[in-house]
Design a protein around this motif. Structure first.
Motif, PDB file in Angstrom:
ATOM      1  N   GLU A   1      69.374 -16.755  49.803  1.00  0.00           N
ATOM      2  CA  GLU A   1      70.142 -15.573  49.412  1.00  0.00           C
ATOM      3  C   GLU A   1      70.424 -14.637  50.591  1.00  0.00           C
ATOM      4  N   ALA A   2      69.760 -14.840  51.716  1.00  0.00           N
ATOM      5  CA  ALA A   2      69.950 -13.975  52.887  1.00  0.00           C
ATOM      6  C   ALA A   2      71.364 -14.144  53.447  1.00  0.00           C
TER       7      ALA A   2
ATOM      8  N   LYS B   1      61.594 -16.781  54.128  1.00  0.00           N
ATOM      9  CA  LYS B   1      60.661 -15.834  53.535  1.00  0.00           C
ATOM     10  C   LYS B   1      59.273 -16.244  54.017  1.00  0.00           C
ATOM     11  N   LEU B   2      58.546 -15.297  54.585  1.00  0.00           N
ATOM     12  CA  LEU B   2      57.217 -15.575  55.119  1.00  0.00           C
ATOM     13  C   LEU B   2      56.170 -14.776  54.360  1.00  0.00           C
TER      14      LEU B   2
ATOM     15  N   SER C   1      57.545 -11.020  54.567  1.00  0.00           N
ATOM     16  CA  SER C   1      58.553 -10.667  55.556  1.00  0.00           C
ATOM     17  C   SER C   1      59.701 -11.663  55.498  1.00  0.00           C
ATOM     18  N   SER C   2      60.897 -11.171  55.780  1.00  0.00           N
ATOM     19  CA  SER C   2      62.054 -12.030  55.969  1.00  0.00           C
ATOM     20  C   SER C   2      62.244 -12.163  57.475  1.00  0.00           C
ATOM     21  N   ALA C   3      62.433 -13.388  57.950  1.00  0.00           N
ATOM     22  CA  ALA C   3      62.563 -13.599  59.393  1.00  0.00           C
ATOM     23  C   ALA C   3      63.729 -14.540  59.688  1.00  0.00           C
ATOM     24  N   GLN C   4      64.622 -14.097  60.568  1.00  0.00           N
ATOM     25  CA  GLN C   4      65.778 -14.907  60.961  1.00  0.00           C
ATOM     26  C   GLN C   4      65.393 -15.797  62.135  1.00  0.00           C
ATOM     27  N   VAL C   5      64.548 -16.772  61.862  1.00  0.00           N
ATOM     28  CA  VAL C   5      64.030 -17.644  62.915  1.00  0.00           C
ATOM     29  C   VAL C   5      64.341 -19.120  62.652  1.00  0.00           C
TER      30      VAL C   5
ATOM     31  N   PHE D   1      64.619  -9.895  47.727  1.00  0.00           N
ATOM     32  CA  PHE D   1      63.309 -10.010  48.372  1.00  0.00           C
ATOM     33  C   PHE D   1      62.888  -8.665  48.953  1.00  0.00           C
ATOM     34  N   LEU D   2      61.630  -8.275  48.750  1.00  0.00           N
ATOM     35  CA  LEU D   2      61.095  -7.041  49.311  1.00  0.00           C
ATOM     36  C   LEU D   2      60.238  -7.378  50.531  1.00  0.00           C
TER      37      LEU D   2
END
Length: 112
Positions: free
Chosen positions: A27-28, A34-35, A48-52, A80-81
């Protein structure tokens, strides 16, 4: 560049955590995972959301220690929170390289 005081820096809670779960975040707006990060008994687990996803696969992330800011307010990212900000640096192509300790340190250890 803005100069900050030592007190400004001391107020940023940069802590070490271990990624215990990673999953796709379709959904990002930009590709991300999503971590779930464990910061030890005192702090607990944070999401945490991480663009990795350009440089890391899920299997590689689980078990990795990372440096994260844990005292930002939670941020809603779509459904997502996010409860912390996992840190990284852009490489020459703009892909995020995670900021990680080069040796194992206790979970929750504060950067100073």
């Amino acid at each position: 560049m803005t100069t900050i005081s030592w007190d400004d820096f001391a107020n940023v809670e940069l802590r070490v955590g271990r990624i215990i779960k990673a999953e796709p975040f379709p959904e990002a707006r930009k590709p991300a995972y999503k971590l779930l990060v464990d910061f030890g008994e005192e702090i607990g687990q944070r999401k945490s959301s991480a663009q990795v996803s350009d440089l890391y696969v899920i299997e590689e992330l689980v078990g990795k220690q990372v440096v994260a800011v844990i005292n930002f307010p939670p941020k809603q990212i779509g459904p997502f929170l996010s409860e912390c900000l996992v840190t990284g640096f852009p490489d020459e192509q703009g892909r995020v390289v995670l900021c990680v300790p080069d040796k194992t340190v206790p979970l929750g250890a504060k950067l100073f």
